[in-house]
Design a protein around this motif. Structure first.
Motif, PDB file in Angstrom:
ATOM      1  N   MET A  13      -0.309  -1.137  -5.968  1.00  0.00           N
ATOM      2  CA  MET A  13      -0.041  -1.102  -4.537  1.00  0.00           C
ATOM      3  C   MET A  13       0.228   0.326  -4.060  1.00  0.00           C
ATOM      4  N   TRP A  14       0.986   1.103  -4.815  1.00  0.00           N
ATOM      5  CA  TRP A  14       1.274   2.483  -4.391  1.00  0.00           C
ATOM      6  C   TRP A  14       0.026   3.354  -4.511  1.00  0.00           C
ATOM      7  N   ASP A  15      -0.595   3.339  -5.690  1.00  0.00           N
ATOM      8  CA  ASP A  15      -1.751   4.205  -5.918  1.00  0.00           C
ATOM      9  C   ASP A  15      -2.899   3.912  -4.956  1.00  0.00           C
ATOM     10  N   ASP A  17      -2.982   1.417  -2.189  1.00  0.00           N
ATOM     11  CA  ASP A  17      -2.657   1.162  -0.781  1.00  0.00           C
ATOM     12  C   ASP A  17      -2.090   2.390  -0.082  1.00  0.00           C
ATOM     13  N   GLU A  18      -1.415   3.245  -0.808  1.00  0.00           N
ATOM     14  CA  GLU A  18      -0.807   4.423  -0.186  1.00  0.00           C
ATOM     15  C   GLU A  18      -1.604   5.695  -0.464  1.00  0.00           C
ATOM     16  N   GLU A  19      -1.607   6.127  -1.725  1.00  0.00           N
ATOM     17  CA  GLU A  19      -2.189   7.427  -2.058  1.00  0.00           C
ATOM     18  C   GLU A  19      -3.707   7.473  -1.873  1.00  0.00           C
ATOM     19  N   MET A  21      -5.628   5.578   0.021  1.00  0.00           N
ATOM     20  CA  MET A  21      -5.973   5.461   1.445  1.00  0.00           C
ATOM     21  C   MET A  21      -5.660   6.755   2.190  1.00  0.00           C
ATOM     22  N   GLU A  22      -4.559   7.379   1.836  1.00  0.00           N
ATOM     23  CA  GLU A  22      -4.190   8.660   2.465  1.00  0.00           C
ATOM     24  C   GLU A  22      -5.229   9.739   2.118  1.00  0.00           C
ATOM     25  N   GLU A  25      -8.438   9.112   4.035  1.00  0.00           N
ATOM     26  CA  GLU A  25      -8.282   9.493   5.445  1.00  0.00           C
ATOM     27  C   GLU A  25      -8.324  11.008   5.605  1.00  0.00           C
ATOM     28  N   ARG A  33      -9.574  -1.619   0.349  1.00  0.00           N
ATOM     29  CA  ARG A  33      -9.228  -2.069  -1.003  1.00  0.00           C
ATOM     30  C   ARG A  33      -9.584  -3.532  -1.151  1.00  0.00           C
TER      31      ARG A  33
END
Length: 97
Positions: A13-15, A17-19, A21-22, A25, A33
């Motif tokens: 989820m962190w890798d 959904d966060e990193e 996707m960032e 962008e 995902r």
């Protein structure tokens, strides 16, 4: 489709959904995902089928498949790996390919 992760957990989820996707962008890339299979009935049924095929000794040629490529091999075919040609002899569970 190859699976990198089979269930959602904090690392995924962190890798993703966060990193990831960032990063996408920041580079102007669209990213989506794909959900992990988790306990989806079709995924679990597929795992059960794979285990039963091995337990029952179903030959590769007789295993069901959905593409013309046929079922995947459990171990490498003789001579298929670059490492084998280079002299390295891998083994899976004590069985040389």
């Amino acid at each position: 489709m190859p699976l990198g992760f089979v269930s959602d957990h904090m690392e995924v989820m962190w890798d993703l959904d966060e990193e990831a996707m960032e990063t996408a962008e920041e580079h102007g890339l669209a990213a989506v995902r794909v959900p992990t299979p988790g306990i989806h009935p079709a995924y679990v049924a597929g795992l059960v089928d794979l285990v039963l095929e091995r337990v029952n000794g179903t030959p590769s040629a007789e295993r069901p498949h959905v593409t013309d490529l046929g079922p995947w091999y459990d171990v490498c075919r003789p001579g298929c790996c670059e490492n084998v040609r280079a002299g390295f002899k891998p083994a899976l569970a004590g069985i040389a390919p």
